[in-house]
Design a protein around this motif. Structure first.
Motif, PDB file in Angstrom:
ATOM      1  N   ALA A   1       0.831  -1.206   0.000  1.00 19.10           N
ATOM      2  CA  ALA A   1       0.000   0.000   0.000  1.00 19.10           C
ATOM      3  C   ALA A   1       0.867   1.258   0.000  1.00 19.10           C
ATOM      4  CB  ALA A   1      -0.936  -0.007   1.208  1.00 19.10           C
TER       5      ALA A   1
ATOM      6  N   LEU B   1       2.331   1.774  -3.468  1.00 22.30           N
ATOM      7  CA  LEU B   1       1.299   2.234  -4.393  1.00 22.30           C
ATOM      8  C   LEU B   1       1.029   3.724  -4.195  1.00 22.30           C
ATOM      9  CD1 LEU B   1      -0.704   1.522  -6.608  1.00 22.30           C
ATOM     10  CD2 LEU B   1      -2.307   0.804  -4.833  1.00 22.30           C
ATOM     11  N   VAL B   2       0.945   4.165  -2.953  1.00 24.68           N
ATOM     12  CA  VAL B   2       0.726   5.587  -2.664  1.00 24.68           C
ATOM     13  C   VAL B   2       1.911   6.414  -3.162  1.00 24.68           C
ATOM     14  CG1 VAL B   2       0.554   7.271  -0.780  1.00 24.68           C
ATOM     15  CG2 VAL B   2      -0.842   5.212  -0.745  1.00 24.68           C
TER      16      VAL B   2
ATOM     17  N   GLU C   1      -5.033   4.374  -9.474  1.00 21.83           N
ATOM     18  CA  GLU C   1      -5.936   5.001  -8.506  1.00 21.83           C
ATOM     19  C   GLU C   1      -7.064   4.047  -8.110  1.00 21.83           C
ATOM     20  OE1 GLU C   1      -6.932   8.547 -10.664  1.00 21.83           O
ATOM     21  OE2 GLU C   1      -5.305   9.691  -9.722  1.00 21.83           O
TER      22      GLU C   1
ATOM     23  N   SER D   1      -5.670   1.524  -5.725  1.00 22.63           N
ATOM     24  CA  SER D   1      -5.504   2.129  -4.401  1.00 22.63           C
ATOM     25  C   SER D   1      -6.837   2.182  -3.656  1.00 22.63           C
ATOM     26  CB  SER D   1      -4.910   3.531  -4.535  1.00 22.63           C
ATOM     27  OG  SER D   1      -4.764   4.123  -3.284  1.00 22.63           O
TER      28      SER D   1
END
Length: 187
Positions: free
Chosen positions: A86, A89-90, A114, A117
């Motif tokens: 996570a 990904l951010v 997006e 996410s």
């Protein structure tokens, strides 16, 4: 030699009856003592049974709680591992410059990242994993880990001014503390 019974004075009246009554009462007294003894043993046995029942109930409750905790927090190790995915990904989404976001060739990729996410956030939410709020919050050592202090006059000392890495909770337990920068009084 004379026989003592001949020389002895006759027993007063009623002594013989008293001896007979005492002889008859002796087994009754012995029986009452045995009854008291058995009642004491029964009371001890009752206490032992009650103690054993209470102990069994405590063990059962403890086992039920441990089983419930195991079900509730079974995904903890996996969740800790997936948090790095996570985070990456951010970071990837934050690293995409605006001109690439506007480029028609890259729009599909950005939209897919997006959406991924958002789906990851949805999965976290369904499993009781939530992000720790840090914006303007006061440092809580049970949820935050201070990495550095920032001298400032804009915020009260102990207020979080920057988040280095997001922190997460799994239901009511800390999964990972938020790494933060904290305000301190300006010199």
């Amino acid at each position: 030699m004379t026989d003592q019974n001949e020389n002895a004075a006759p027993a007063p009246e009623g002594v013989e009856e008293l001896r007979e009554a005492t002889a008859e009462a002796a087994p009754e007294v012995a029986g009452q003592d045995r009854l008291r003894e058995l009642e004491g043993e029964l009371e001890e046995a009752r206490k032992a049974v009650l103690y054993a029942q209470a102990e069994t109930q405590n063990v059962r409750r403890r086992a039920e709680k441990e089983a419930a905790d195991a079900r509730t927090y079974a995904a903890t190790a996996f969740a800790r591992d997936i948090l790095s995915v996570a985070d990456n990904l951010v970071r990837a989404l934050a690293a995409i410059p605006q001109e690439l976001r506007d480029d028609e060739k890259m729009k599909g990729l950005v939209t897919g990242l997006e959406a991924t996410s958002r789906e990851l956030d949805s999965v976290f939410s369904r499993h009781g994993i939530s992000k720790i709020v840090t914006d303007g919050a006061t440092l809580d050592p049970n949820r935050h880990q201070a990495m550095f202090e920032v001298p400032t006059g804009d915020h009260a000392p102990g207020t979080i001014v920057q988040e280095v890495q997001a922190g997460y909770m799994i239901r009511d337990r800390l999964l990972r503390p938020a790494l933060v920068g904290v305000a301190k009084a300006a010199d």
